[in-house]
Design a protein around this motif. Structure first.
Motif, PDB file in Angstrom:
ATOM      1  N   ASP A 140      -3.204   5.907   8.500  1.00  0.00           N
ATOM      2  CA  ASP A 140      -4.089   4.802   8.172  1.00  0.00           C
ATOM      3  C   ASP A 140      -3.531   4.115   6.934  1.00  0.00           C
ATOM      4  O   ASP A 140      -2.567   4.583   6.321  1.00  0.00           O
ATOM      5  CB  ASP A 140      -5.528   5.302   7.934  1.00  0.00           C
ATOM      6  CG  ASP A 140      -5.601   6.402   6.876  1.00  0.00           C
ATOM      7  OD1 ASP A 140      -4.564   6.704   6.240  1.00  0.00           O
ATOM      8  OD2 ASP A 140      -6.679   6.976   6.685  1.00  0.00           O
ATOM      9  N   HIS A 169       0.842  -1.189   0.000  1.00  0.00           N
ATOM     10  CA  HIS A 169       0.000   0.000   0.000  1.00  0.00           C
ATOM     11  C   HIS A 169       0.883   1.247   0.000  1.00  0.00           C
ATOM     12  O   HIS A 169       2.052   1.194   0.359  1.00  0.00           O
ATOM     13  CB  HIS A 169      -0.910   0.011   1.228  1.00  0.00           C
ATOM     14  CG  HIS A 169      -1.890  -1.122   1.258  1.00  0.00           C
ATOM     15  ND1 HIS A 169      -1.509  -2.400   1.625  1.00  0.00           N
ATOM     16  CD2 HIS A 169      -3.219  -1.178   0.943  1.00  0.00           C
ATOM     17  CE1 HIS A 169      -2.578  -3.190   1.543  1.00  0.00           C
ATOM     18  NE2 HIS A 169      -3.619  -2.483   1.145  1.00  0.00           N
ATOM     19  N   THR A 170       0.302   2.357  -0.363  1.00  0.00           N
ATOM     20  CA  THR A 170       1.070   3.594  -0.475  1.00  0.00           C
ATOM     21  C   THR A 170       1.571   4.102   0.868  1.00  0.00           C
ATOM     22  O   THR A 170       2.541   4.854   0.925  1.00  0.00           O
ATOM     23  CB  THR A 170       0.236   4.692  -1.147  1.00  0.00           C
ATOM     24  OG1 THR A 170      -0.995   4.854  -0.422  1.00  0.00           O
ATOM     25  CG2 THR A 170      -0.059   4.338  -2.604  1.00  0.00           C
ATOM     26  N   GLY A 193      -2.959   3.167   3.310  1.00  0.00           N
ATOM     27  CA  GLY A 193      -3.188   3.827   2.032  1.00  0.00           C
ATOM     28  C   GLY A 193      -3.772   2.889   0.998  1.00  0.00           C
ATOM     29  O   GLY A 193      -4.073   1.722   1.279  1.00  0.00           O
ATOM     30  N   THR A 194      -3.913   3.378  -0.191  1.00  0.00           N
ATOM     31  CA  THR A 194      -4.479   2.580  -1.265  1.00  0.00           C
ATOM     32  C   THR A 194      -3.475   1.521  -1.738  1.00  0.00           C
ATOM     33  O   THR A 194      -2.260   1.716  -1.643  1.00  0.00           O
ATOM     34  CB  THR A 194      -4.858   3.471  -2.464  1.00  0.00           C
ATOM     35  OG1 THR A 194      -3.678   4.181  -2.901  1.00  0.00           O
ATOM     36  CG2 THR A 194      -5.917   4.483  -2.063  1.00  0.00           C
ATOM     37  N   PRO A 195      -3.971   0.394  -2.256  1.00  0.00           N
ATOM     38  CA  PRO A 195      -3.062  -0.627  -2.781  1.00  0.00           C
ATOM     39  C   PRO A 195      -2.255  -0.075  -3.961  1.00  0.00           C
ATOM     40  O   PRO A 195      -2.769   0.704  -4.767  1.00  0.00           O
ATOM     41  CB  PRO A 195      -4.010  -1.744  -3.238  1.00  0.00           C
ATOM     42  CG  PRO A 195      -5.271  -1.522  -2.465  1.00  0.00           C
ATOM     43  CD  PRO A 195      -5.384  -0.030  -2.307  1.00  0.00           C
ATOM     44  N   THR A 216      -0.219  -0.222  -7.557  1.00  0.00           N
ATOM     45  CA  THR A 216      -0.407  -0.870  -8.850  1.00  0.00           C
ATOM     46  C   THR A 216       0.842  -0.640  -9.697  1.00  0.00           C
ATOM     47  O   THR A 216       1.797   0.003  -9.255  1.00  0.00           O
ATOM     48  CB  THR A 216      -1.625  -0.290  -9.591  1.00  0.00           C
ATOM     49  OG1 THR A 216      -1.319   1.069  -9.996  1.00  0.00           O
ATOM     50  CG2 THR A 216      -2.870  -0.283  -8.707  1.00  0.00           C
ATOM     51  N   THR A 224       0.401  13.192  -6.660  1.00  0.00           N
ATOM     52  CA  THR A 224      -0.729  12.481  -6.067  1.00  0.00           C
ATOM     53  C   THR A 224      -0.576  10.978  -6.224  1.00  0.00           C
ATOM     54  O   THR A 224      -0.181  10.484  -7.278  1.00  0.00           O
ATOM     55  CB  THR A 224      -2.038  12.927  -6.741  1.00  0.00           C
ATOM     56  OG1 THR A 224      -2.185  14.346  -6.603  1.00  0.00           O
ATOM     57  CG2 THR A 224      -3.236  12.235  -6.104  1.00  0.00           C
ATOM     58  N   GLY A 225      -0.888  10.253  -5.143  1.00  0.00           N
ATOM     59  CA  GLY A 225      -0.917   8.797  -5.202  1.00  0.00           C
ATOM     60  C   GLY A 225       0.415   8.120  -5.056  1.00  0.00           C
ATOM     61  O   GLY A 225       0.524   6.900  -5.231  1.00  0.00           O
ATOM     62  N   THR A 279       1.571   3.139  -9.919  1.00  0.00           N
ATOM     63  CA  THR A 279       1.834   3.946  -8.725  1.00  0.00           C
ATOM     64  C   THR A 279       3.207   4.613  -8.824  1.00  0.00           C
ATOM     65  O   THR A 279       4.212   3.942  -9.085  1.00  0.00           O
ATOM     66  CB  THR A 279       1.785   3.073  -7.464  1.00  0.00           C
ATOM     67  OG1 THR A 279       0.479   2.494  -7.339  1.00  0.00           O
ATOM     68  CG2 THR A 279       2.083   3.903  -6.216  1.00  0.00           C
TER      69      THR A 279
END
Length: 276
Positions: free
Chosen positions: A87, A81-82, A89-91, A93, A234-235, A96
């Motif tokens: 908390d 995850h990021t 983060g997003t998975p 890819t 971002t991301g 990313t």
């Protein structure tokens, strides 16, 4: 020798080099009949427990691994995850963006230098002082490329930069880096300070900022999305929690961060596809 003899000689040399390359890599993988090396299953099995243990103890939050041979990718692993704090983060890819850290050196700075040298805009045999008269190194641009210009590995210049609040921190970083006394050794010394100077030389030879040179000479022609991050991307995968807060989408390297965020030694962001 004639063209035919020269061609036969080059073929023989290429064959020898290929056999040596395959021999060197036998310990890393299984050699197929066509000479290509496939990652060994037992090697992957040995790495997997280390990865799982690191993940279990929270040592890593994201992992990318790509193995290539002969111009083709033979294995890829994407997981994590990021970020883990505050908390999850997003998975991640394949797309990313990551802080590529010192991959900035070969992917941007060296590549730009080769383009400029090929175009005749940068003489690698010229002294560094042709471009940076105040540099303490009497060596050549070629020596900078090979980490053999006497530049020491690293100095925490950011400790001054972060409190100076300068209008032009990029120039200040180069100015400080080029004035650090050199120390010539028998073997090359991997040096951030040398590549900070090389980044400025690229700008002068290309007559454009380093980020634009990278876009024009590397990212654009190769069709990759790698770029510098003067503003947060971002991301992106987070790198550290320190006095700056959660460092996410901005360069982790402190000298680069406080020195304008665009440097010859660090600052590039990209995805696994940009690198692999």
């Amino acid at each position: 020798p004639g063209d035919g003899e020269r061609h036969d000689h080059l073929v023989r040399v290429a064959g020898v080099l290929h056999r040596e390359r395959v021999a060197r890599r036998r310990d890393l993988g299984d050699v197929a009949r066509d000479g290509r090396v496939e990652p060994r299953r037992d090697a992957r099995a040995q790495v997997a427990p280390l990865r799982r243990e690191a993940e279990h103890h929270g040592a890593i939050r994201a992992l990318l691994r790509a193995i290539g041979d002969g111009g083709r990718e033979v294995f890829r692993l994407v997981r994590g995850h990021t970020r883990k704090l505050p908390d999850l983060g997003t998975p991640i890819t394949d797309e990313t963006p990551w802080d590529l850290a010192s991959l900035t050196k070969p992917m941007c700075t060296v590549a730009c230098a080769m383009v400029l040298a090929g175009e005749g805009a940068l003489d690698l045999a010229a002294p560094i002082r042709r471009w940076l008269p105040d540099s303490t190194s009497p060596a050549s641009v070629r020596a900078l490329l090979g980490h053999a210009a006497g530049c020491i590995a690293h100095v925490e210049l950011f400790r001054w930069l972060r409190g100076a609040r300068l209008a032009d921190p990029r120039s200040a970083l180069v100015e400080r880096a080029q004035r650090v006394p050199v120390q010539f050794t028998a073997a090359p010394v991997y040096s951030d300070l040398g590549f900070i100077q090389l980044g400025r030389i690229i700008e002068l030879a290309a007559n454009r900022p380093l980020e634009q040179a990278c876009a024009d000479f590397v990212a654009g022609p190769l069709g990759i999305a790698a770029k510098f991050a003067p503003e947060p991307i971002t991301g992106a995968v987070a790198t550290e929690l320190d006095e700056r807060g959660m460092v996410t989408g901005l360069v982790h390297d402190e000298n680069c961060f406080f020195g304008g965020r665009i440097c010859g030694h660090a600052g590039l962001f990209g995805s696994i596809d940009d690198v692999a």
